[in-house]
Design an enzyme around this catalytic site. Sequence first.
Site, PDB file in Angstrom:
ATOM      1  N   CYS A 136      21.023  93.093  34.399  1.00 60.07           N
ATOM      2  CA  CYS A 136      20.665  94.156  35.339  1.00 60.07           C
ATOM      3  C   CYS A 136      21.891  94.966  35.746  1.00 60.07           C
ATOM      4  CB  CYS A 136      20.036  93.551  36.600  1.00 60.07           C
ATOM      5  SG  CYS A 136      18.330  93.054  36.382  1.00 60.07           S
ATOM      6  N   ILE A 160      26.619  91.755  48.342  1.00 60.60           N
ATOM      7  CA  ILE A 160      26.963  91.094  47.068  1.00 60.60           C
ATOM      8  C   ILE A 160      27.124  92.093  45.913  1.00 60.60           C
ATOM      9  CG2 ILE A 160      26.330  89.270  45.429  1.00 60.60           C
ATOM     10  CD1 ILE A 160      26.795  88.146  48.201  1.00 60.60           C
ATOM     11  N   LYS A 205      14.412  80.494  36.475  1.00 65.74           N
ATOM     12  CA  LYS A 205      15.173  81.143  35.392  1.00 65.74           C
ATOM     13  C   LYS A 205      16.659  80.869  35.569  1.00 65.74           C
ATOM     14  CE  LYS A 205      16.223  85.747  35.710  1.00 65.74           C
ATOM     15  NZ  LYS A 205      17.675  86.015  35.563  1.00 65.74           N
ATOM     16  N   ASN A 206      17.150  81.090  36.779  1.00 60.79           N
ATOM     17  CA  ASN A 206      18.595  80.975  36.991  1.00 60.79           C
ATOM     18  C   ASN A 206      19.105  79.532  36.970  1.00 60.79           C
ATOM     19  OD1 ASN A 206      18.693  83.709  37.115  1.00 60.79           O
ATOM     20  ND2 ASN A 206      19.066  83.864  39.316  1.00 60.79           N
ATOM     21  N   ARG A 259      11.437  89.753  32.654  1.00 62.67           N
ATOM     22  CA  ARG A 259      12.656  88.969  32.434  1.00 62.67           C
ATOM     23  C   ARG A 259      12.723  87.806  33.408  1.00 62.67           C
ATOM     24  NH1 ARG A 259      17.228  91.954  33.717  1.00 62.67           N
ATOM     25  NH2 ARG A 259      18.048  89.856  33.785  1.00 62.67           N
ATOM     26  N   ASP A 287      19.049  88.437  45.672  1.00 64.82           N
ATOM     27  CA  ASP A 287      17.894  88.601  44.782  1.00 64.82           C
ATOM     28  C   ASP A 287      16.575  88.739  45.551  1.00 64.82           C
ATOM     29  OD1 ASP A 287      19.483  88.519  42.580  1.00 64.82           O
ATOM     30  OD2 ASP A 287      18.912  86.505  41.934  1.00 64.82           O
ATOM     31  N   ARG A 294      22.764  88.944  31.278  1.00 67.13           N
ATOM     32  CA  ARG A 294      24.001  88.664  31.977  1.00 67.13           C
ATOM     33  C   ARG A 294      24.464  87.213  31.790  1.00 67.13           C
ATOM     34  NH1 ARG A 294      28.386  90.578  34.787  1.00 67.13           N
ATOM     35  NH2 ARG A 294      29.112  88.819  35.990  1.00 67.13           N
ATOM     36  N   ARG A 319      29.905  94.199  38.301  1.00 69.01           N
ATOM     37  CA  ARG A 319      29.760  92.843  37.768  1.00 69.01           C
ATOM     38  C   ARG A 319      30.890  92.425  36.822  1.00 69.01           C
ATOM     39  NH1 ARG A 319      23.456  91.381  36.996  1.00 69.01           N
ATOM     40  NH2 ARG A 319      24.183  89.419  37.815  1.00 69.01           N
ATOM     41  N   PRO A 320      32.110  92.409  37.304  1.00 67.72           N
ATOM     42  CA  PRO A 320      33.219  91.956  36.457  1.00 67.72           C
ATOM     43  C   PRO A 320      33.160  90.453  36.223  1.00 67.72           C
ATOM     44  CG  PRO A 320      33.973  92.327  38.701  1.00 67.72           C
ATOM     45  CD  PRO A 320      32.517  92.702  38.678  1.00 67.72           C
ATOM     46  N   ILE A 321      33.948  89.962  35.256  1.00 71.87           N
ATOM     47  CA  ILE A 321      34.000  88.507  35.036  1.00 71.87           C
ATOM     48  C   ILE A 321      35.443  88.002  35.160  1.00 71.87           C
ATOM     49  CG2 ILE A 321      31.882  88.299  33.667  1.00 71.87           C
ATOM     50  CD1 ILE A 321      33.667  88.269  31.161  1.00 71.87           C
ATOM     51  N   ASP A 322      36.228  88.737  35.928  1.00 71.71           N
ATOM     52  CA  ASP A 322      37.639  88.355  36.098  1.00 71.71           C
ATOM     53  C   ASP A 322      37.807  86.935  36.654  1.00 71.71           C
ATOM     54  OD1 ASP A 322      36.420  89.767  38.324  1.00 71.71           O
ATOM     55  OD2 ASP A 322      38.308  89.476  39.389  1.00 71.71           O
ATOM     56  N   LEU A 323      36.923  86.541  37.577  1.00 72.13           N
ATOM     57  CA  LEU A 323      37.063  85.200  38.177  1.00 72.13           C
ATOM     58  C   LEU A 323      36.786  84.109  37.138  1.00 72.13           C
ATOM     59  CD1 LEU A 323      35.219  85.826  41.588  1.00 72.13           C
ATOM     60  CD2 LEU A 323      37.668  85.937  41.113  1.00 72.13           C
TER      61      LEU A 323
END
Length: 416
Positions: free
Chosen positions: A116, A327, A22-23, A397, A305, A92, A121-125
């Site tokens: 999930c 993580i 999936k990933n 999922r 995971d 996500r 889970r920020p997306i600043d990077l």
Amino acid sequence: MDIWRIRGGNRLNGACRVQGSKNASLPILAAAILAPKESTLTNVPRLRDIDAALRILRCLGCETDQRGNEVYINASGVTRSVIPHELMLEMRSSVIFMGALLARCGEARLSPPGGCQLGKRPIDLHLKALRRLGAEVVEQGGEIVCRAENLRGTEIVLPFPSVGATENVMLAATAAKGETVLRGAAREPEIVALQDYLNKTGCRVRGAGSGTIYIAERRSADAVRHRVIADRIVAATMACALAAAGGEIELLDVSPRHFSTVLHFLKQAGCDIMCQNRGVRLRSDGKLRAVGEIRTEPYPGFPTDAQPVLTAALLKAKGTTLVRETIFENRFRQVPELRRLGADIRLDGQRAEIRGVERLHGAVLNATDLRGGASMIVAGLSAEGETLVRDEGHIRRGYEALDQRLAELGAEIRLE
Ligand code: UD1
């Protein structure tokens, strides 16, 4: 509501082909909007998240077709650069479309991603890296708008090897003028898989799998056919199920290298493991030993995971295992549920202590998230009596026909 009904106690025996990842599929699906000609992807798992990604592609103007595990994408008609809020909420990884859209359309408009609830889970990077490439990024009224007339290659240093940020940079930088050097990149096998696909579509990316990735200006290319790699987390889940339930299984079509840290701990716990080139044979008598300390880390460290499923396999292991999650902040949500089976797990912030118990007994559990849900199935296989896992669709999922795969190996499990 999915109900997973498991009667524990059966040993697992036989061979099992591991589904496509999936990933690995999701970023490749996003990358498909950059391909100058059609893409045919094989070994794509049938999952809710994949359906969501295909809906996003169609919404952007792609033509898609899905037959079994084969997906065809023609991105010549991409006209839109906006991803509707409902589709963003579904998963996500929709955030990876940001880099791809920026490269393709010079603009991306989307809302913060769902997925999930594993923590902040920020997306600043991601945003900071895209700005370095020359994009203008504004967050306004719950929407993220990225624009760039001309992206330009540059040096980007990630302070943490975020998988999603690495993928976004790789995608956006394919349209940049000049070379981009990404340092501090994530090294996961899915990143190497994305590089392989991009290069087939005319991009020039190298270095994936190491901490530095170089992305140069793209060339044109023909239609591509690409096989998605096997899912290392599904492989880890099957291996943990075997370890907990006992028996002997062979996992086929998967590279043992991709989940070697999981195999390392299972070996330490007492499983016999024989790695082959494209698979692994595992044997367990179901009587495991505690393994000391497990610490989640970016690849090639132990994957976050796989932490819930390995934890579940060790609930009856003799002795005490310490698990440190580094993580995500919220990766122990399954613990209160596992305790209902009789597990002895003490939680202290990002640290869990598992004291092996003699026996687990069936109970009714609620799936908390994708991997947490899978951990309840693993535990249910080694519990006495019946376990019911009530699930709002989290497990499906990420797992393709998990009930069937396990039933084929001899487990008593039914999805209702
Ligand atoms: C991907 C995987 C997910 C896996 C995770 C870690 C996909 C679709 N998902 O998620 O299954 O659990 O890698 O291996 O491939 N972070 C920030 N700022 C950012 C980005 C990340 O602080 O801008 C933090 C996150 O909050 C988290 C850590 O970095 O604590 C790891 O996140 P990241 O590697 O980005 O994970 P994902 O790409 O979301």
